[in-house]
Design a protein around this motif. Structure first.
Motif, PDB file in Angstrom:
ATOM      1  N   GLU A 160       0.817  -1.215   0.000  1.00 54.91           N
ATOM      2  CA  GLU A 160       0.000   0.000   0.000  1.00 54.91           C
ATOM      3  C   GLU A 160       0.847   1.260   0.000  1.00 54.91           C
ATOM      4  O   GLU A 160       0.412   2.313   0.444  1.00 54.91           O
ATOM      5  N   MET A 161       2.077   1.162  -0.488  1.00 54.56           N
ATOM      6  CA  MET A 161       2.948   2.341  -0.419  1.00 54.56           C
ATOM      7  C   MET A 161       2.426   3.516  -1.239  1.00 54.56           C
ATOM      8  O   MET A 161       2.825   4.651  -1.022  1.00 54.56           O
ATOM      9  N   ASP A 162       1.538   3.242  -2.189  1.00 56.63           N
ATOM     10  CA  ASP A 162       1.001   4.358  -2.977  1.00 56.63           C
ATOM     11  C   ASP A 162       0.057   5.236  -2.149  1.00 56.63           C
ATOM     12  O   ASP A 162      -0.396   6.272  -2.622  1.00 56.63           O
ATOM     13  N   ARG A 163      -0.243   4.823  -0.931  1.00 60.52           N
ATOM     14  CA  ARG A 163      -1.040   5.692  -0.057  1.00 60.52           C
ATOM     15  C   ARG A 163      -0.174   6.762   0.622  1.00 60.52           C
ATOM     16  O   ARG A 163      -0.675   7.637   1.292  1.00 60.52           O
ATOM     17  N   LEU A 164       1.142   6.624   0.485  1.00 59.80           N
ATOM     18  CA  LEU A 164       2.060   7.618   1.018  1.00 59.80           C
ATOM     19  C   LEU A 164       2.477   8.499  -0.145  1.00 59.80           C
ATOM     20  O   LEU A 164       3.126   8.031  -1.064  1.00 59.80           O
ATOM     21  N   ARG A 165       2.044   9.730  -0.164  1.00 58.66           N
ATOM     22  CA  ARG A 165       2.488  10.599  -1.255  1.00 58.66           C
ATOM     23  C   ARG A 165       2.660  12.033  -0.780  1.00 58.66           C
ATOM     24  O   ARG A 165       2.392  12.343   0.368  1.00 58.66           O
ATOM     25  N   MET A 166       3.127  12.861  -1.699  1.00 57.20           N
ATOM     26  CA  MET A 166       3.342  14.258  -1.357  1.00 57.20           C
ATOM     27  C   MET A 166       2.130  15.060  -1.817  1.00 57.20           C
ATOM     28  O   MET A 166       1.452  14.698  -2.776  1.00 57.20           O
ATOM     29  N   CYS A 167       1.887  16.156  -1.123  1.00 59.83           N
ATOM     30  CA  CYS A 167       0.770  17.041  -1.451  1.00 59.83           C
ATOM     31  C   CYS A 167       0.893  17.518  -2.904  1.00 59.83           C
ATOM     32  O   CYS A 167       1.979  17.851  -3.364  1.00 59.83           O
ATOM     33  N   GLU A 168      -0.226  17.547  -3.615  1.00 54.90           N
ATOM     34  CA  GLU A 168      -0.185  17.955  -5.029  1.00 54.90           C
ATOM     35  C   GLU A 168      -0.240  19.463  -5.230  1.00 54.90           C
ATOM     36  O   GLU A 168      -0.111  19.944  -6.352  1.00 54.90           O
ATOM     37  N   SER A 169      -0.439  20.201  -4.174  1.00 57.06           N
ATOM     38  CA  SER A 169      -0.442  21.653  -4.290  1.00 57.06           C
ATOM     39  C   SER A 169       0.936  22.131  -4.719  1.00 57.06           C
ATOM     40  O   SER A 169       1.954  21.605  -4.281  1.00 57.06           O
ATOM     41  N   GLU A 170       0.966  23.140  -5.606  1.00 61.92           N
ATOM     42  CA  GLU A 170       2.207  23.482  -6.269  1.00 61.92           C
ATOM     43  C   GLU A 170       3.376  23.835  -5.350  1.00 61.92           C
ATOM     44  O   GLU A 170       4.464  23.350  -5.513  1.00 61.92           O
ATOM     45  N   ASP A 171       3.137  24.709  -4.384  1.00 62.58           N
ATOM     46  CA  ASP A 171       4.255  25.142  -3.548  1.00 62.58           C
ATOM     47  C   ASP A 171       4.180  24.535  -2.158  1.00 62.58           C
ATOM     48  O   ASP A 171       4.428  25.190  -1.173  1.00 62.58           O
ATOM     49  N   CYS A 172       3.819  23.285  -2.086  1.00 62.01           N
ATOM     50  CA  CYS A 172       3.690  22.605  -0.798  1.00 62.01           C
ATOM     51  C   CYS A 172       4.506  21.320  -0.845  1.00 62.01           C
ATOM     52  O   CYS A 172       4.451  20.578  -1.822  1.00 62.01           O
ATOM     53  N   ASP A 173       5.296  21.074   0.203  1.00 60.00           N
ATOM     54  CA  ASP A 173       6.073  19.834   0.222  1.00 60.00           C
ATOM     55  C   ASP A 173       5.678  18.959   1.412  1.00 60.00           C
ATOM     56  O   ASP A 173       6.481  18.221   1.956  1.00 60.00           O
ATOM     57  N   ALA A 174       4.415  19.034   1.802  1.00 61.96           N
ATOM     58  CA  ALA A 174       3.944  18.246   2.933  1.00 61.96           C
ATOM     59  C   ALA A 174       3.612  16.812   2.503  1.00 61.96           C
ATOM     60  O   ALA A 174       3.296  16.550   1.346  1.00 61.96           O
ATOM     61  N   ALA A 175       3.713  15.901   3.467  1.00 63.48           N
ATOM     62  CA  ALA A 175       3.368  14.499   3.208  1.00 63.48           C
ATOM     63  C   ALA A 175       1.862  14.298   3.329  1.00 63.48           C
ATOM     64  O   ALA A 175       1.203  14.952   4.129  1.00 63.48           O
ATOM     65  N   VAL A 176       1.350  13.386   2.518  1.00 66.98           N
ATOM     66  CA  VAL A 176      -0.068  13.037   2.546  1.00 66.98           C
ATOM     67  C   VAL A 176      -0.194  11.554   2.859  1.00 66.98           C
ATOM     68  O   VAL A 176       0.536  10.735   2.300  1.00 66.98           O
ATOM     69  N   ASP A 214      -2.986  17.978   5.061  1.00 63.99           N
ATOM     70  CA  ASP A 214      -3.864  18.526   6.084  1.00 63.99           C
ATOM     71  C   ASP A 214      -3.213  19.694   6.805  1.00 63.99           C
ATOM     72  O   ASP A 214      -3.704  20.148   7.825  1.00 63.99           O
ATOM     73  N   THR A 215      -2.093  20.182   6.307  1.00 68.70           N
ATOM     74  CA  THR A 215      -1.365  21.187   7.085  1.00 68.70           C
ATOM     75  C   THR A 215      -1.940  22.587   6.898  1.00 68.70           C
ATOM     76  O   THR A 215      -1.732  23.445   7.727  1.00 68.70           O
ATOM     77  N   GLY A 216      -2.622  22.829   5.815  1.00 67.65           N
ATOM     78  CA  GLY A 216      -3.107  24.186   5.594  1.00 67.65           C
ATOM     79  C   GLY A 216      -4.328  24.189   4.735  1.00 67.65           C
ATOM     80  O   GLY A 216      -5.279  23.472   4.980  1.00 67.65           O
ATOM     81  N   ASN A 217      -4.287  24.978   3.705  1.00 65.08           N
ATOM     82  CA  ASN A 217      -5.454  25.236   2.883  1.00 65.08           C
ATOM     83  C   ASN A 217      -5.311  24.675   1.490  1.00 65.08           C
ATOM     84  O   ASN A 217      -5.977  25.141   0.579  1.00 65.08           O
ATOM     85  N   CYS A 218      -4.443  23.699   1.339  1.00 63.70           N
ATOM     86  CA  CYS A 218      -4.095  23.272  -0.016  1.00 63.70           C
ATOM     87  C   CYS A 218      -5.319  22.839  -0.821  1.00 63.70           C
ATOM     88  O   CYS A 218      -5.468  23.217  -1.974  1.00 63.70           O
ATOM     89  N   ALA A 219      -6.201  22.037  -0.213  1.00 65.69           N
ATOM     90  CA  ALA A 219      -7.379  21.567  -0.946  1.00 65.69           C
ATOM     91  C   ALA A 219      -8.251  22.758  -1.342  1.00 65.69           C
ATOM     92  O   ALA A 219      -8.704  22.874  -2.482  1.00 65.69           O
ATOM     93  N   ASN A 220      -8.471  23.672  -0.391  1.00 66.34           N
ATOM     94  CA  ASN A 220      -9.293  24.854  -0.679  1.00 66.34           C
ATOM     95  C   ASN A 220      -8.709  25.699  -1.791  1.00 66.34           C
ATOM     96  O   ASN A 220      -9.406  26.118  -2.702  1.00 66.34           O
ATOM     97  N   ARG A 221      -7.404  25.943  -1.692  1.00 70.33           N
ATOM     98  CA  ARG A 221      -6.757  26.779  -2.704  1.00 70.33           C
ATOM     99  C   ARG A 221      -6.872  26.145  -4.082  1.00 70.33           C
ATOM    100  O   ARG A 221      -7.103  26.833  -5.071  1.00 70.33           O
ATOM    101  N   ALA A 222      -6.732  24.823  -4.140  1.00 73.44           N
ATOM    102  CA  ALA A 222      -6.831  24.133  -5.425  1.00 73.44           C
ATOM    103  C   ALA A 222      -8.241  24.257  -5.998  1.00 73.44           C
ATOM    104  O   ALA A 222      -8.421  24.474  -7.195  1.00 73.44           O
ATOM    105  N   HIS A 223      -9.242  24.159  -5.115  1.00 72.45           N
ATOM    106  CA  HIS A 223     -10.619  24.287  -5.592  1.00 72.45           C
ATOM    107  C   HIS A 223     -10.890  25.691  -6.107  1.00 72.45           C
ATOM    108  O   HIS A 223     -11.530  25.872  -7.142  1.00 72.45           O
TER     109      HIS A 223
END
Ligand code: ZN
Ligand code: ZN
Length: 152
Positions: free
Chosen positions: A102-118, A131-140
């Motif tokens: 299940e290693m594909d469940r470990l990935r990096m945030c897809e937001s452009e200027d974010c290097d957080a783990a997902v 989950d560190t900030g607003n990445c999902a909101n900003r993308a939407h």
């Protein structure tokens, strides 16, 4: 549920540990760097890290039951140093991930200027942002603006 409850708790702890250093926030040390590397590593490299963490902490798995938790594995004694307990708990959880393929469940945030783990524990593997900030909101919002601009 994707993994055993204590595995999911441990994985969330790892993500939090990694993400305290993401996006330029103050960093702590070696363990975080090693765990962070696992998030983007291939399977063989991840196995190497996990095995080394377990060896270095003299991990010795024992079944335990406490505080309302049913049987689960502890791999360090309660009196072991905090760093050993943290690295072992992380390594045991990652061992579950690796052997479950299940290693594909470990990935990096897809937001452009974010290097957080997902950590994606969703059933349909759909989690893309951290989950560190607003990445999902900003993308939407960005997607919405792009649609508006295209329409206008
Ligand atoms: Zn426990
Ligand atoms: Zn992010």
């Amino acid at each position: 549920m994707v993994f055993a409850p204590d595995t999911e708790v441990a994985l969330r702890t790892v993500v939090n540990l990694i993400n305290t250093a993401a996006n330029g926030r103050e960093s702590v040390r070696q363990l975080r760097r090693e765990l962070s590397a696992v998030w983007t590593a291939g399977e063989d490299a991840a196995v190497e890290t996990v095995n080394r963490l377990l060896r270095d902490a003299n991990a010795l798995p024992q079944l335990m039951k406490h505080d309302g938790w049913d049987w689960h594995l502890h791999a360090t004694a309660p009196e072991a140093p905090l760093a050993d307990r943290m690295s072992t708990e992380a390594a045991m959880a990652l061992a579950d991930v690796i052997r479950s393929k299940e290693m594909d469940r470990l990935r990096m945030c897809e937001s452009e200027d974010c290097d957080a783990a997902v950590l994606d524990l969703s059933r349909n593997r759909s989690k893309r942002y951290c989950d560190t900030g607003n990445c999902a909101n900003r993308a939407h919002v960005a997607a919405y603006r792009a649609r508006q601009a295209a329409a206008g």
